[in-house]
Design a protein around this motif. Structure first.
Motif, short mmCIF file in Angstrom:
data_model
loop_
_atom_site.label_atom_id
_atom_site.label_comp_id
_atom_site.label_asym_id
_atom_site.label_seq_id
_atom_site.Cartn_x
_atom_site.Cartn_y
_atom_site.Cartn_z
N ASN A 35 99.65 -33.99 2.55
CA ASN A 35 99.28 -34.96 3.58
C ASN A 35 98.30 -34.36 4.58
O ASN A 35 98.41 -33.19 4.95
CB ASN A 35 100.52 -35.47 4.31
N ARG A 36 97.37 -35.19 5.03
CA ARG A 36 96.36 -34.77 5.99
C ARG A 36 96.02 -35.97 6.86
O ARG A 36 96.38 -37.11 6.54
CB ARG A 36 95.10 -34.27 5.27
N PRO A 37 95.29 -35.77 7.97
CA PRO A 37 94.91 -36.90 8.80
C PRO A 37 94.14 -37.94 7.99
O PRO A 37 93.19 -37.61 7.26
CB PRO A 37 94.03 -36.26 9.88
N GLY A 38 94.54 -39.18 8.11
CA GLY A 38 93.91 -40.27 7.38
C GLY A 38 94.82 -40.91 6.36
O GLY A 38 94.64 -42.08 6.00
N PRO A 104 86.30 -33.30 0.70
CA PRO A 104 87.27 -34.05 -0.10
C PRO A 104 88.39 -34.58 0.77
O PRO A 104 88.95 -33.83 1.60
CB PRO A 104 87.78 -33.01 -1.11
N LEU A 105 88.72 -35.86 0.60
CA LEU A 105 89.75 -36.48 1.42
C LEU A 105 91.03 -36.78 0.65
O LEU A 105 92.12 -36.50 1.11
CB LEU A 105 89.23 -37.79 2.02
N PHE A 106 90.87 -37.37 -0.53
CA PHE A 106 92.07 -37.69 -1.30
C PHE A 106 91.79 -37.64 -2.80
O PHE A 106 90.64 -37.67 -3.22
CB PHE A 106 92.69 -39.04 -0.89
N ALA A 130 99.05 -28.33 -5.73
CA ALA A 130 98.61 -27.03 -5.21
C ALA A 130 97.09 -26.99 -5.06
O ALA A 130 96.57 -26.44 -4.09
CB ALA A 130 99.08 -25.92 -6.14
N GLY A 131 96.38 -27.57 -6.02
CA GLY A 131 94.93 -27.64 -5.92
C GLY A 131 94.48 -28.49 -4.74
O GLY A 131 93.51 -28.16 -4.05
N CYS A 132 95.19 -29.57 -4.49
CA CYS A 132 94.87 -30.42 -3.34
C CYS A 132 95.11 -29.67 -2.03
O CYS A 132 94.30 -29.73 -1.11
CB CYS A 132 95.69 -31.70 -3.39
N GLU A 133 96.24 -28.97 -1.95
CA GLU A 133 96.52 -28.17 -0.75
C GLU A 133 95.41 -27.15 -0.51
O GLU A 133 94.97 -26.96 0.62
CB GLU A 133 97.85 -27.44 -0.90
N GLY A 134 94.98 -26.51 -1.59
CA GLY A 134 93.97 -25.46 -1.47
C GLY A 134 92.60 -25.98 -1.09
O GLY A 134 91.74 -25.20 -0.67
N SER A 135 92.37 -27.27 -1.24
CA SER A 135 91.06 -27.83 -0.91
C SER A 135 91.13 -28.83 0.24
O SER A 135 90.14 -29.47 0.57
CB SER A 135 90.44 -28.49 -2.14
N CYS A 137 92.68 -31.74 0.55
CA CYS A 137 92.69 -33.18 0.28
C CYS A 137 94.11 -33.62 -0.08
O CYS A 137 94.94 -32.82 -0.50
CB CYS A 137 91.71 -33.56 -0.82
N ALA A 138 94.37 -34.89 0.08
CA ALA A 138 95.71 -35.44 -0.12
C ALA A 138 95.85 -36.04 -1.51
O ALA A 138 94.95 -36.73 -2.00
CB ALA A 138 95.99 -36.52 0.92
#
Length: 348
Positions: A35-38, A104-106, A130-135, A137-138
């Motif tokens: 999860n990230r802002p947005g 990258p957002l999601f 894990a790839g999303c966390e590392g970049s 994006c959600a």
């Protein structure tokens, strides 16, 4: 009303909805960590929601990318080591997005198989998370398709979809000019391209996937499954310096085909092959398969996973930002008049 005898169920046809629900429950914590802002909604809806204003954008332009993992999946399936290909899937998409100047957002994934193995599918999707966390994006959604008759045994396929954004007027490449400096970022191995040739070379070698790696530690299969490096956060740090004119993700086509994609008409590139040392995996592939240098540079990343085109005046600042973000940076050469890539020196 007559009774229906021997009525079939969806499960008897080979599709286990309960297994699919169990998979969603299992991967929710991993998706939640991205999860990230947005982000406006988690997994389980008919679509994923994202608020660009909450992500901090005033006049955004959206950028989308999609990709897969290719025949690297064959090695993952045959060895049972499937977690890393989830990272590959994300990297192949988000590394392309950042080359356009986008954050990258999601991310959404598509996982297709003949019979759903919850444990194996969860390992893949946890790798995606894990790839999303590392970049940054959600992971906001995806699809798990159980399709008996379409995939045999343990076979499965993957596709990924990433959406990013940038403020209007900041798209890359922009301002690339003669004399710009080429900074190469080290790869983590073969990444996710050229695996049809890799598999053919391994076949010629007579080695099995569980044989000791001839170019490093561990088994041959595990070594070749090293995930694609995520360049997003270092690339974004470099962009913030204001000195980046272009970014080239070195995927299928190698340096030879990908670097010219960020160069305007009338400009080419001079690349010094002595600027870096060819990683052992590529030397083994070249020697075992009799792969010529030109073919190596056109098929694989050859040890350079991303090339940053920087202004000559700010190249030092850009290099420092990349190194501070954990990248190994090589001074590859410069942009020059002409077309295509002109190589100097030797790699093999």
């Amino acid at each position: 009303m007559s009774e229906t005898k021997n009525g079939l169920t969806y499960a008897e046809a080979g599709v286990d909805i309960d297994a699919g629900n169990a998979l969603v429950d299992r991967i929710k914590p991993a998706a939640g960590r991205t999860n990230r802002p947005g982000v406006m909604a988690g997994l389980g809806g008919f679509g994923g929601l994202f608020d660009l204003k909450a992500a901090g954008y005033d006049d955004p332009v959206l950028v989308a990318a999609t990709d897969g993992v290719g025949t690297k999946l064959r090695i993952a399936i045959d060895t049972g080591e499937v977690g890393g290909v989830g990272i590959d899937l994300v990297a192949m998409c988000v590394n392309d997005l950042v080359c356009q100047g986008a954050e990258p957002l999601f991310f959404l994934d598509y996982f297709a198989t003949g019979a759903l193995d919850v444990t194996r599918a969860a390992a893949v999707i946890e790798g995606i998370a894990a790839g999303c966390e590392g970049s940054g994006c959600a992971l906001i959604g995806g699809e798990t398709a159980e399709m008996p008759g379409m995939y045999e045994g343990a076979d499965f396929d993957l596709a990924g979809f990433a959406v990013g954004a940038m403020e209007r007027g900041t798209a890359l490449p922009s301002g690339v000019t003669e004399g710009d400096v080429l900074l190469g970022l080290a790869s983590d191995g073969v990444h996710s391209n050229g695996y049809s040739l890799v598999r053919r070379i391994v076949e010629l070698s007579g080695l099995s996937w569980d044989a000791p790696s001839p170019f490093g530690e561990g088994s041959l299969g595990a070594a070749l499954l090293t995930p694609t490096r995520l360049y997003v956060k270092p690339a974004l740090a470099a962009l913030r310096t204001g000195g980046v004119h272009g970014l080239a993700h070195i995927t299928g086509g190698g340096i030879t085909e990908n670097l010219p994609r960020v160069l305007p008409g009338g400009l080419g590139a001079r690349v010094d092959l002595s600027a870096w040392t060819l990683p052992p995996v590529f030397r083994w592939l070249a020697e075992t398969g009799g792969v010529a240098e030109a073919e190596l540079l056109k098929t694989f990343n050859a040890g350079i996973g991303m090339i940053v085109v920087a202004s000559a005046e700010q190249a030092g600042t850009v290099r420092a930002a990349l190194q501070d973000a954990g990248e190994t940076v090589f001074d590859l050469g410069t942009v020059e008049a002409g077309e295509g890539v002109r190589y100097e020196g030797a790699l093999l």
